[in-house]
Design a protein around this motif. Sequence first.
Motif, PDB file in Angstrom:
ATOM      1  N   GLN A  57       0.905  -1.172  -0.117  1.00 14.14           N
ATOM      2  CA  GLN A  57      -0.035  -0.382  -0.077  1.00 14.14           C
ATOM      3  C   GLN A  57       0.731   0.921   0.020  1.00 14.14           C
ATOM      4  N   ASN A  58       1.830   1.269   0.472  1.00 13.39           N
ATOM      5  CA  ASN A  58       3.074   2.103  -0.109  1.00 13.39           C
ATOM      6  C   ASN A  58       4.275   2.481  -0.940  1.00 13.39           C
ATOM      7  N   GLN A  59       3.849   1.136  -1.751  1.00 11.88           N
ATOM      8  CA  GLN A  59       4.491   1.037  -2.385  1.00 11.88           C
ATOM      9  C   GLN A  59       6.254   1.302  -2.428  1.00 11.88           C
ATOM     10  N   LEU A  60       6.553   0.352  -1.141  1.00 12.62           N
ATOM     11  CA  LEU A  60       7.999   0.682  -0.879  1.00 12.62           C
ATOM     12  C   LEU A  60       9.101  -0.752  -1.553  1.00 12.62           C
ATOM     13  N   LYS A  61       8.382  -1.705  -1.969  1.00 13.53           N
ATOM     14  CA  LYS A  61       8.903  -2.510  -2.107  1.00 13.53           C
ATOM     15  C   LYS A  61      10.161  -2.558  -3.168  1.00 13.53           C
ATOM     16  N   GLU A  62       9.908  -2.153  -4.625  1.00 13.18           N
ATOM     17  CA  GLU A  62      10.803  -1.810  -5.349  1.00 13.18           C
ATOM     18  C   GLU A  62      12.114  -0.589  -5.235  1.00 13.18           C
ATOM     19  N   THR A  63      11.335   0.400  -4.457  1.00 14.58           N
ATOM     20  CA  THR A  63      12.212   1.335  -3.660  1.00 14.58           C
ATOM     21  C   THR A  63      12.802   1.197  -3.108  1.00 14.58           C
ATOM     22  N   LEU A  64      13.047  -0.180  -1.759  1.00 14.39           N
ATOM     23  CA  LEU A  64      13.582  -0.333  -1.175  1.00 14.39           C
ATOM     24  C   LEU A  64      14.367  -1.451  -1.539  1.00 14.39           C
ATOM     25  N   GLN A  65      13.774  -2.481  -2.716  1.00 15.00           N
ATOM     26  CA  GLN A  65      15.121  -3.136  -3.374  1.00 15.00           C
ATOM     27  C   GLN A  65      16.226  -2.222  -4.390  1.00 15.00           C
ATOM     28  N   GLN A  66      15.782  -1.790  -4.662  1.00 11.32           N
ATOM     29  CA  GLN A  66      16.463  -0.406  -5.567  1.00 11.32           C
ATOM     30  C   GLN A  66      17.801   0.442  -4.579  1.00 11.32           C
ATOM     31  N   LEU A  67      16.962   0.482  -3.283  1.00 11.08           N
ATOM     32  CA  LEU A  67      18.447   0.577  -2.574  1.00 11.08           C
ATOM     33  C   LEU A  67      19.798  -0.095  -1.709  1.00 11.08           C
ATOM     34  N   LEU A  68      18.521  -1.209  -1.818  1.00  8.40           N
ATOM     35  CA  LEU A  68      19.105  -2.786  -0.876  1.00  8.40           C
ATOM     36  C   LEU A  68      20.717  -2.995  -2.294  1.00  8.40           C
ATOM     37  N   ASP A  69      20.471  -2.937  -3.207  1.00 12.05           N
ATOM     38  CA  ASP A  69      20.966  -2.890  -4.009  1.00 12.05           C
ATOM     39  C   ASP A  69      22.255  -2.574  -4.550  1.00 12.05           C
ATOM     40  N   THR A  70      21.969  -1.119  -3.694  1.00  9.25           N
ATOM     41  CA  THR A  70      23.363  -0.163  -4.031  1.00  9.25           C
ATOM     42  C   THR A  70      24.343  -0.191  -3.060  1.00  9.25           C
ATOM     43  N   ILE A  71      24.046  -1.281  -2.399  1.00  7.98           N
ATOM     44  CA  ILE A  71      25.389  -2.075  -1.535  1.00  7.98           C
ATOM     45  C   ILE A  71      26.011  -2.292  -1.556  1.00  7.98           C
ATOM     46  N   ASP A  72      27.819  -1.752  -1.021  1.00 10.16           N
ATOM     47  CA  ASP A  72      28.914  -2.585  -1.912  1.00 10.16           C
ATOM     48  C   ASP A  72      29.407  -3.939  -0.682  1.00 10.16           C
ATOM     49  N   ARG A  73      28.706  -4.481  -1.642  1.00  7.22           N
ATOM     50  CA  ARG A  73      29.137  -5.898  -0.699  1.00  7.22           C
ATOM     51  C   ARG A  73      30.507  -6.636  -0.375  1.00  7.22           C
ATOM     52  N   GLU A  74      31.453  -5.552  -0.923  1.00  4.69           N
ATOM     53  CA  GLU A  74      32.592  -5.906  -0.737  1.00  4.69           C
ATOM     54  C   GLU A  74      33.132  -5.160   0.309  1.00  4.69           C
ATOM     55  N   SER A  75      32.973  -4.281   0.337  1.00  5.50           N
ATOM     56  CA  SER A  75      33.783  -2.926   1.502  1.00  5.50           C
ATOM     57  C   SER A  75      32.527  -2.846   2.904  1.00  5.50           C
ATOM     58  N   LEU A  76      31.478  -2.953   2.130  1.00  9.04           N
ATOM     59  CA  LEU A  76      30.281  -2.235   3.245  1.00  9.04           C
ATOM     60  C   LEU A  76      29.778  -1.257   3.114  1.00  9.04           C
ATOM     61  N   SER A  77      31.310  -0.295   2.415  1.00  6.85           N
ATOM     62  CA  SER A  77      31.093   1.230   3.467  1.00  6.85           C
ATOM     63  C   SER A  77      30.226   1.919   3.276  1.00  6.85           C
ATOM     64  N   ASN A  78      28.649   1.864   2.184  1.00 11.89           N
ATOM     65  CA  ASN A  78      27.907   2.853   1.939  1.00 11.89           C
ATOM     66  C   ASN A  78      27.083   2.085   3.130  1.00 11.89           C
ATOM     67  N   LEU A  79      27.025   1.648   3.630  1.00 13.57           N
ATOM     68  CA  LEU A  79      25.814   0.379   4.345  1.00 13.57           C
ATOM     69  C   LEU A  79      24.922   1.036   5.410  1.00 13.57           C
ATOM     70  N   PRO A  80      25.727   1.830   5.917  1.00 16.32           N
ATOM     71  CA  PRO A  80      24.752   2.670   7.027  1.00 16.32           C
ATOM     72  C   PRO A  80      24.118   4.038   6.312  1.00 16.32           C
ATOM     73  N   LYS A  81      24.361   4.585   4.963  1.00 26.53           N
ATOM     74  CA  LYS A  81      24.295   5.470   4.838  1.00 26.53           C
ATOM     75  C   LYS A  81      22.443   5.249   3.641  1.00 26.53           C
ATOM     76  N   VAL A  82      22.740   3.856   2.953  1.00 22.09           N
ATOM     77  CA  VAL A  82      21.951   2.932   2.753  1.00 22.09           C
ATOM     78  C   VAL A  82      20.815   2.719   3.595  1.00 22.09           C
ATOM     79  N   ALA A  83      21.419   1.986   4.902  1.00 25.36           N
ATOM     80  CA  ALA A  83      19.394   1.539   5.913  1.00 25.36           C
ATOM     81  C   ALA A  83      19.286   2.981   6.578  1.00 25.36           C
ATOM     82  N   ALA A  84      20.285   3.769   6.570  1.00 28.54           N
ATOM     83  CA  ALA A  84      19.182   4.923   6.698  1.00 28.54           C
ATOM     84  C   ALA A  84      17.887   5.457   5.769  1.00 28.54           C
TER      85      ALA A  84
END
Length: 821
Positions: A57-84
């Motif tokens: 109902q809040n149309q969040l699924k695609e937006t959340l997925q797109q954000l999570l896909d940007t996480i650098d899985r090697e360094s996780l350097s941008n994890l705090p920003k994406v999670a916030a």
Amino acid sequence: MNAYTIPFNRIELSALPQVGGKNASLGEMFNKLSPLGIEVPDGFAVTVESYRSFLLQNQLKETLQQLLDTIDRESLSNLPKVAAQCRTLITNAHLPEEVKTEIINAYRLLAADKNNLPVAVRSSATAEDLPTASFAGQHDSFLNVRGEENLLNAVQQCYVSLFNDRAIKYRIDNGFDHMQVGLSVGVQYMVRSDEGCAGVIFTIDPESGFENVIYITGAWGLGENVVQGAVNPDEFWVFKPTLAQGKNGLISRKKGEKKHRMVYDETGESGRPVKTVETPLNKSTAWILSDPEVLQLAKWSCEIEKHYRVPMDIEWGKDGISNKIYILQARPETVHSQKTHGEVYTYKLKEKGRVICTGKAVGKKIISGRACIIHSLSEAHKLQQGDILVADITNPDWNSLLRKAVSIVTNKGGRTSHASIVARELGIAAIVGTGNATQVISDGQIITVANTEGDEGHVLEGNIPFEMVTTDLSKVPETETTPLFILADPDRAFELSHYPAKGVGLLRMEFIINNSILIHPMALVQFDQLPEGPVKNTIAQMTAGYNSKTEYFVQQLAEAIAKVAAAFHPNQVILRMSDFKTNEYASLVGGQYYEPKEENPMIGFRGASRYYDRRYLPGFGLECEAVLKVRNEMGLTNVKVMIPFCRTVEEAKKVLQTMESFGLKRGENGLEVYVMVEIPSNVILADQFAQLFDGFSIGSNDLTQLTLGLDRDSDIVSHLFDENNEAVTILIAQAIAAAKKAGIKIGLCGQAPSDFPEFSQFLVEQGIDSISFTPDSLIKGIENISKAEWKRRESNNGLVKQEQWEGNNLLTAAAKNEGTD
């Protein structure tokens, strides 16, 4: 069935996809285990369908997925920003009206006529509380939530917590698809443990993986402080096999400081529904549970483990108003249940170091590194890969940080705290509950974490050299001669139970008294007669919380013995009654009032001669009472008793009569009594001693010094000390022969069989039944026994072949002779 809420009484494990692991387990227990008397607070689950509807109902699924896909899985350097960013999206969204309506209706039904019923609101993910991934502590819980609006807000905050930094990283580490993991929320009647106590239970020893005990820990107030490690809790160990037999299975306990407790904040001054306050002194020094309550929790835990068929991690709470005890959660234990004990690693310091601080040891390891003191996550950048993290306390938000550390040291916490659980999962050493690590360790200081001495860990100054030995237990040979342990530290018993020893040939009582009890038994017996002063005050403080001074001695000693007996049950544990010398007894608290000064304590007032002497008789009575408690009350009849330094046959009879007067009678309830063979008189009159005892144990150290007439404490003549001396070996051979003739068991306790292969061969050739080794010598000792037995077999095979050859020749010669006659 409603789409968005389901009451616990309609939930079973099969509902996991709809209600998540935690709620599925709660419903399963509520329905299947409540009939067994296990109390589980009622409640309901806000289903995963509610969460899916919220996203839709809040149309969040695609937006959340797109954000999570940007996480650098090697360094996780941008994890705090994406999670916030993800959390902001969830926070600003709105619960669907139909979801809100169902939650409110379910809450009103649970509350019945009670306005603003306090509830616990807990996240329950579909990938949570699995045997291989617990997700424990990854998502948020909210306690003492009152009223409909607060409940709705808490549910939405649970959704927000699905996108905590730690939860996102945990899913990445464990290979879970972020958008496939659904979140349910459990709403459960709030047990008033803020007025009582709460804690955690493992149906397996969390440190060693020993499977035959229930480990219960807890503190006053709500259980969050125990889970987070913010308090040093009380600890209890209950032995499953004797508990099942109706015996008192409570084999050991340790009192925690419990300085703080979490309670409801009725004033709202803290801005949260709960707050942490100081514990009154009369409560912090008292046990949180009575013995019957501990045993009740243990029985429930056994039933829960039996139902789930795996070791379990359980949360419990006692309502301080109703005094009822409840099970709040149960999930599979995910560390030791995934391990095997085929390989063991033994660590040993090569040098001594200065002890900076001590605490509870987690992980039997040694590691050195640079100390990095972290006060909050804002200092996370300071921690480098390979550092030893030093902190007041850790929590789940620190998980990604902890993976950089090679060890963890904290001021607060117990063996079930967050730091302890993470350390076990990562396979690193930790020392928790030091009390002062952040004050006494300097930032950047090189330190060594040494967890090699039972339950206590030491932080040492500097980089202390150590060695690590790896042993594949599957390759340790089986032997006909029984290998046993020599033990002095009961806290190592569970860990050592995985080793290939068939029991304990020598458990040294005096080491238990010296390390755990610390007080001279006669000072406890005659406490009222002690002069006023520091000694009496110290004894009063140490025995606080016990019904009597003598109960302190009996209970402490009994529980130490029981821990060892449980670890090796049903194999034998031979307990040597106290064998202090007078100078050693005098060093105990209050000992100076009761011990004479002797020129040579080694051959003075020690062993058997003390037991029937009026100067120590009541103290020996306490020793006997402790043994009776272990054998009769706790049901650990695998404990045998051994009498040391028994000089004459007449003395042996006096000791047995004295034991019987204290209720410890040879043969009663299967009690076996052994005697040490460590004086030449024991060998010379072995046939007479054999008529009084069930077994012999050769004390090679004392037998050597008394045979050769030297003081083994003297450096001047120490070069003459030699168990291989012919005079000594002749006496040992005679003792073994006498035991064989009398039909009783005989073993040997000493270092020589592991140090000298030829000594092992000598003992094997004489037909000794068992040989006892210290833990660090066991594997080498077994190898020496195995080689000796192989040589004996080869020798015997040679004799058989020789006899066969000679027999064939004789037959041939006889046939020839017969033919010529």
